[in-house]
Design an enzyme around this catalytic site. Structure first.
Site, PDB file in Angstrom:
ATOM      1  CB  CYS A 199      -0.947  -0.004   1.190  1.00 54.02           C
ATOM      2  SG  CYS A 199      -2.184  -1.322   1.128  1.00 54.02           S
ATOM      3  CG  HIS A 251      -6.346   1.973   0.064  1.00 52.40           C
ATOM      4  ND1 HIS A 251      -5.193   2.564  -0.421  1.00 52.40           N
ATOM      5  CD2 HIS A 251      -5.928   0.930   0.847  1.00 52.40           C
ATOM      6  CE1 HIS A 251      -4.139   1.915   0.040  1.00 52.40           C
ATOM      7  NE2 HIS A 251      -4.561   0.916   0.813  1.00 52.40           N
ATOM      8  CB  CYS A 301      -0.049   0.387   7.619  1.00 53.52           C
ATOM      9  SG  CYS A 301      -1.793   0.369   7.152  1.00 53.52           S
TER      10      CYS A 301
END
Length: 380
Positions: free
Chosen positions: A90, A337, A367
């Protein structure tokens, strides 16, 4: 000879919902729009870009291979530009920024681009394993690596957050994103996308993930894990999107008549405690505070990715962050996202908001499975 890297611009496409407004595009088309779009915003000759480093978390199928170069070429940009694709989970897009900045600091290049893309509608996040080629972990692997939902619930319980606490954060993300859109706070960072269709072209210039919600509505959702705490309303949305940023040596930007918007004061990538896995922003922030001698009070804004509500909530509780400085325009719970693109969305949002508030310093943390990327940013 090293040079001082600066961020000249950072932008993104709108983020679409799964099977939503922009899901009909190929990843190379969408990333190419972001790459060309940020250059057009600056009226920058593409020939000046020496290298583009981009990322994608699931480089399979339509996203297979060097999607950064595929998109660059599809957009009609110069083939002489070097292109590299990475997968840093990510934090991919933000790590791309770090890598480009590092090369400028080393004197390897003067003008570079960082970018990222993910069309999760078309290429879902997968384990990225093939058939007949073995497994990525040895047969005697015995390290506890929980799935992300389990890790998020563990963080919530570890910090003493209740289901109601998480739901309240989820509602707040939606409410803040709605206000931000209504007040035009995202307009500067958006690169509109034209999507062809049977009935003509559609211009998409707004995020699709916003929804009207309430505490009562979120309280009625089922948790993702049985006896868990997080729901779809307190987790990041599966999304489609792309982002791009242009970085330069400060002297080169000056020569080109371009005003730098920000610079990186400090950056790090750390591994996390695998038990909690997604709680790395807590330790990453501490590393940068220790390294710079800064305190939380020195930082005007915090952008901590809302992979799950417990992640930014844990960060804020441990470091004593004022809620009015954290994710002030909402986050991934409301905006979405697209994993390979989010890092630059956080960066663009931080820079835009610093400028809007006439503030100076932001911290960004995201994260990424068992690792975290963190940066302290200064507006110029």
């Amino acid at each position: 000879m090293g040079m001082k890297p600066v961020i000249v611009d950072a932008a993104r496409t709108p983020f679409g919902k799964r099977e939503g407004w922009i899901s009909g595009l190929h990843a190379a088309q969408l990333l190419g729009l972001a790459q060309r779009g940020v250059l057009d915003r600056l009226d920058l000759d593409p020939e000046l870009v020496e290298q583009v480093i981009g990322g994608c978390v699931t480089p399979a199928g339509e996203q297979y291979g060097n999607i950064t170069r595929t998109a660059w070429m599809y957009a009609g940009l110069p083939p002489a530009t070097g292109a590299t694709t990475i997968d840093a989970q990510c934090s991919t897009a933000l790590q791309s920024v770090h890598l480009v900045a590092g090369q400028i600091a080393l004197g390897t290049l003067e003008v570079g681009m960082a970018c990222g893309v993910e069309l999760m509608s078309r290429v879902p996040l997968t384990a990225k394993t093939g058939f007949g080629v073995g497994t990525p972990r040895p047969a005697d692997w015995n390290i506890d690596m929980p799935d992300q939902y389990t890790a998020a619930d563990r963080i919530a319980r570890h910090r003493g957050f209740t289901r109601a606490d998480l739901d309240a954060f989820g509602v707040r993300s939606q409410q803040r994103a709605r206000v931000a859109w209504d007040e035009g706070r995202f307009h500067r960072q958006l690169i509109a996308v034209t999507v062809p269709g049977a009935d003509g072209d559609t211009v998409v210039d707004r995020d699709q993930g916003l929804r009207d919600t309430s505490i009562d509505a979120l309280a009625g959702l089922r948790t993702v894990k049985q006896d868990g705490l997080h729901t779809a309303g307190t987790s990041s949305q599966i999304s489609d999107g792309a982002s791009a940023a242009v970085l330069m040596a400060a002297d080169r930007a000056r020569e080109l008549g371009l005003a730098p918007r920000a610079r990186l004061l400090a950056q790090c990538v750390i591994g996390g405690d695998t038990t909690y896995m997604l709680d790395g922003p807590v330790a990453a922030a501490q590393r940068l505070l220790d390294r710079t001698g800064m305190t939380v009070g020195d930082i005007d804004l915090f952008e901590v990715n809302e992979a799950f509500a417990a992640v930014p909530m844990s960060f804020a509780r441990v470091h004593g962050v004022d809620p009015d400085k954290l994710n002030v325009n909402g986050g991934a719970i409301a905006l979405g996202h697209p994993a390979g693109a989010t890092g630059i969305r956080l960066l663009a949002t931080a820079v835009d908001e610093l400028e809007r508030r006439d503030a100076q310093i932001a911290m960004i943390a995201i994260c990424a499975s068992a690792a975290t990327t963190c940066v302290i940013l200064e507006r110029l």
